[in-house]
Scaffold this active site. Structure first.
Site, PDB file in Angstrom:
ATOM      1  N   PRO A   1       0.818  -1.222   0.000  1.00 40.65           N
ATOM      2  CA  PRO A   1       0.000   0.000   0.000  1.00 40.65           C
ATOM      3  C   PRO A   1       0.851   1.270   0.000  1.00 40.65           C
ATOM      4  O   PRO A   1       1.838   1.378   0.723  1.00 40.65           O
ATOM      5  CB  PRO A   1      -0.802  -0.117   1.294  1.00 40.65           C
ATOM      6  N   CYS A   2       0.431   2.206  -0.813  1.00 41.63           N
ATOM      7  CA  CYS A   2       1.215   3.429  -0.996  1.00 41.63           C
ATOM      8  C   CYS A   2       0.773   4.569  -0.086  1.00 41.63           C
ATOM      9  O   CYS A   2       1.487   5.550   0.057  1.00 41.63           O
ATOM     10  CB  CYS A   2       1.132   3.886  -2.448  1.00 41.63           C
TER      11      CYS A   2
END
Length: 149
Positions: free
Chosen positions: A83-84
């Site tokens: 996840p960014c």
């Protein structure tokens, strides 16, 4: 070449590298899970037979022992797009203090577990970068690289 993906999303690695024998994907979101099943033939644990590609949920549960127990061969290449939001310039920039950011370090742990479990001790790794990870105040990218080494 046998491949696994973690935080698999909608199957970009499978589409980009169809010559890889994709054996395991890990994704928690319902829409990408449905897409991985429909487009790439992944099977959820309750429908999985040895030889089928396995679709797992939580990437923190993916280990060599899990793979062995399900009849899934260890990968030669491991890909993740963790996840960014924890690093992104569009997010809150919590870095590894954010639980989602810590998944990057869990990815490193999984890489090491696979290397230790493989007879040849080899594993190719591809991790998706996001804008902001290089300028994270906690040096997340440095921790990631240091962890891999």
């Amino acid at each position: 070449m046998i491949g696994w993906t973690l935080c698999s999303g909608i199957g970009a690695p499978e589409l980009a590298a169809p010559w890889v024998d994709w054996r395991l994907a890990s994704e928690i979101e319902p829409f990408p899970r449905a897409l991985l099943q429909e487009r790439f033939g992944y099977r959820v644990p309750e429908d999985h037979n040895q030889g089928d590609p396995l679709l797992w949920g939580d990437m923190t549960e993916v280990t060599p022992n899990l793979a062995r127990s399900r009849g899934v061969p260890l990968p030669e290449i491991l890909i993740a797009g963790t996840p960014c939001q924890a690093f992104s310039i569009a997010g809150l920039r919590g870095g590894t203090e954010d639980a989602r950011g810590n998944l990057t370090l869990k990815f490193v742990e999984t890489c090491h577990a696979i290397v230790d479990a493989r007879p040849d001790g080899k594993l190719a790794v591809l991790w998706e970068n996001v804008p902001g990870v290089l300028s994270d105040k906690g040096n997340a990218f440095g921790c990631f690289l240091g962890g891999l080494v």
